[in-house]
Design a protein around this motif. Structure first.
Motif, PDB file in Angstrom:
ATOM      1  N   LEU A  54       0.796  -1.215   0.000  1.00 30.27           N
ATOM      2  CA  LEU A  54       0.000   0.000   0.000  1.00 30.27           C
ATOM      3  C   LEU A  54       0.831   1.269   0.000  1.00 30.27           C
ATOM      4  O   LEU A  54       0.338   2.337  -0.358  1.00 30.27           O
ATOM      5  N   GLY A  55       2.098   1.147   0.438  1.00 33.87           N
ATOM      6  CA  GLY A  55       2.942   2.339   0.457  1.00 33.87           C
ATOM      7  C   GLY A  55       2.386   3.359   1.422  1.00 33.87           C
ATOM      8  O   GLY A  55       1.952   3.023   2.513  1.00 33.87           O
ATOM      9  N   LYS A  56       2.350   4.620   0.975  1.00 35.55           N
ATOM     10  CA  LYS A  56       1.896   5.642   1.915  1.00 35.55           C
ATOM     11  C   LYS A  56       0.398   5.577   2.170  1.00 35.55           C
ATOM     12  O   LYS A  56      -0.104   6.145   3.120  1.00 35.55           O
ATOM     13  N   ASP A  57      -0.319   4.842   1.313  1.00 40.26           N
ATOM     14  CA  ASP A  57      -1.746   4.672   1.571  1.00 40.26           C
ATOM     15  C   ASP A  57      -1.985   3.927   2.870  1.00 40.26           C
ATOM     16  O   ASP A  57      -3.038   4.048   3.481  1.00 40.26           O
ATOM     17  N   TYR A  58      -1.011   3.101   3.256  1.00 42.60           N
ATOM     18  CA  TYR A  58      -1.161   2.339   4.493  1.00 42.60           C
ATOM     19  C   TYR A  58      -1.365   3.280   5.678  1.00 42.60           C
ATOM     20  O   TYR A  58      -2.228   3.063   6.515  1.00 42.60           O
ATOM     21  N   GLU A  59      -0.581   4.345   5.712  1.00 41.32           N
ATOM     22  CA  GLU A  59      -0.720   5.300   6.825  1.00 41.32           C
ATOM     23  C   GLU A  59      -2.092   5.950   6.786  1.00 41.32           C
ATOM     24  O   GLU A  59      -2.755   6.117   7.784  1.00 41.32           O
ATOM     25  N   LYS A  60      -2.505   6.324   5.596  1.00 40.44           N
ATOM     26  CA  LYS A  60      -3.817   6.978   5.448  1.00 40.44           C
ATOM     27  C   LYS A  60      -4.940   6.060   5.903  1.00 40.44           C
ATOM     28  O   LYS A  60      -5.878   6.487   6.556  1.00 40.44           O
ATOM     29  N   LEU A  61      -4.846   4.799   5.538  1.00 41.82           N
ATOM     30  CA  LEU A  61      -5.931   3.884   5.839  1.00 41.82           C
ATOM     31  C   LEU A  61      -5.960   3.438   7.292  1.00 41.82           C
ATOM     32  O   LEU A  61      -6.964   2.946   7.771  1.00 41.82           O
ATOM     33  N   THR A  62      -4.826   3.582   7.982  1.00 44.29           N
ATOM     34  CA  THR A  62      -4.829   3.119   9.364  1.00 44.29           C
ATOM     35  C   THR A  62      -5.012   4.247  10.366  1.00 44.29           C
ATOM     36  O   THR A  62      -5.163   4.005  11.548  1.00 44.29           O
ATOM     37  N   LYS A  63      -5.026   5.478   9.861  1.00 48.94           N
ATOM     38  CA  LYS A  63      -5.242   6.604  10.764  1.00 48.94           C
ATOM     39  C   LYS A  63      -6.676   6.564  11.267  1.00 48.94           C
ATOM     40  O   LYS A  63      -7.578   6.312  10.488  1.00 48.94           O
ATOM     41  N   PRO A  64      -6.881   6.815  12.566  1.00 45.88           N
ATOM     42  CA  PRO A  64      -8.261   6.803  13.063  1.00 45.88           C
ATOM     43  C   PRO A  64      -9.078   7.908  12.424  1.00 45.88           C
ATOM     44  O   PRO A  64      -8.562   8.993  12.177  1.00 45.88           O
ATOM     45  N   CYS A  65     -10.345   7.619  12.136  1.00 42.87           N
ATOM     46  CA  CYS A  65     -11.139   8.603  11.420  1.00 42.87           C
ATOM     47  C   CYS A  65     -12.493   8.787  12.081  1.00 42.87           C
ATOM     48  O   CYS A  65     -13.122   7.846  12.520  1.00 42.87           O
ATOM     49  N   GLN A  66     -12.934  10.017  12.151  1.00 40.08           N
ATOM     50  CA  GLN A  66     -14.205  10.309  12.776  1.00 40.08           C
ATOM     51  C   GLN A  66     -15.329  10.043  11.788  1.00 40.08           C
ATOM     52  O   GLN A  66     -15.361  10.624  10.727  1.00 40.08           O
ATOM     53  N   TYR A  67     -16.246   9.161  12.138  1.00 44.85           N
ATOM     54  CA  TYR A  67     -17.314   8.843  11.213  1.00 44.85           C
ATOM     55  C   TYR A  67     -18.592   9.547  11.633  1.00 44.85           C
ATOM     56  O   TYR A  67     -18.777   9.882  12.781  1.00 44.85           O
TER      57      TYR A  67
END
Lengths: 103, 169
Positions: free
Chosen positions: B63-76
């Motif tokens: 995933l490269g840098k997408d990995y960081e984006k996808l694992t960051k907690p996100c407010q839904y």
């Protein structure tokens, strides 16, 4: 569309408006559209073109469809891994796959 | 997905059947999530896969840098869900009970509610990250997930066909 008819949610929607900004309210049309889209994805709907199904039927169809897709992925994983395993490492076919994997 | 297969070292002879299959499945899932981008279910899927340490490295690599984006907690958007669930349920049940005998309507809608609740629970258990979603958003995610699953199946079938054909040829 007359599908939804007059409804009490209007009172709830009024509350929603007070609690949040206008643009965040989910409209009935959006819900309808979502349900239609989901229904059109389901295999049974496509075959027989049933009119609008009930909520529980829709949920049931969706759940069984997801389960069958999961099973298919599982089966395909099996077959793919078998295929990779049985490939003779010196054959030209294996070389093609290896070069695919390298690119 | 091919990168995943390569990284997981699928062509290594040392692997057991189960290991190889898990590697194939992992590649397929990561490819699916990576291709789709950031949604509730892709994050949940990646989170689940990351639980195993040995997968993390592969995930990062693919995933490269997408990995960081996808694992960051996100407010839904959880605050508007309880209401939308009721609106949704009411609107669909109304369509259903309209077709029936009016006298039976109250009993029908009680049964319908029970069924809907039960089946919603099943759906939540099937959808990655579904437990925290309600109503409209649950269905929205489901739609997205089903579409991605179909693409995944299609991709794997093509890959299989291509490999089989090259084996015969």
């Amino acid at each position: 569309m007359g599908l939804l008819g007059p409804q009490q949610p209007r009172g709830e929607q009024a509350i929603a408006t007070k609690m949040s900004s206008r643009r965040n309210r989910i409209s009935d049309e959006e819900i309808n559209e979502l349900i239609s889209k989901l229904q059109s994805l389901l295999p049974e709907s496509r075959r027989r073109n049933i009119g609008r199904a009930s909520a529980s039927k829709l949920l049931k169809e969706t759940c069984s469809y997801i389960k069958s897709l999961h099973r298919e992925v599982d089966d395909l994983s099996d077959r793919l891994s078998d295929l990779i395993a049985t490939m003779d490492s010196n054959s030209p076919q294996a070389e093609i796959i290896r070069s695919l994997l390298r690119s | 997905m091919l990168l995943g297969l390569q990284l997981a070292g699928v062509s290594s002879k040392g692997m057991t059947i189960q290991e190889r299959k898990s590697a194939v499945k992992l590649s397929a899932d990561v490819a699916m999530a990576g291709a789709r981008g950031s949604t509730n279910w892709t994050r949940a899927l990646i989170a689940n896969l990351s639980k195993q340490e040995r997968n993390k490295a592969i995930l990062r690599c693919i995933l490269g840098k997408d990995y960081e984006k996808l694992t960051k907690p996100c407010q839904y958007h959880s605050w508007k869900n309880p209401r939308s669930k009721q609106i949704l349920r009411r609107s669909v049940i109304r369509v259903c009970s309209r077709k029936r005998n009016v006298l039976r309507a109250p009993a029908t809608s009680v049964l319908a509610k029970v069924l809907v609740k039960k089946r919603t629970q099943v759906l939540k258990s099937l959808l990655p990250g579904g437990e925290s979603l309600y109503g409209f958003y649950l269905l929205d995610e489901t739609l997205d997930y089903v579409i991605s699953l179909r693409v995944q199946v299609d991709l794997m079938q093509r890959l299989l066909k291509a490999s089989e054909t090259s084996n015969l040829g």
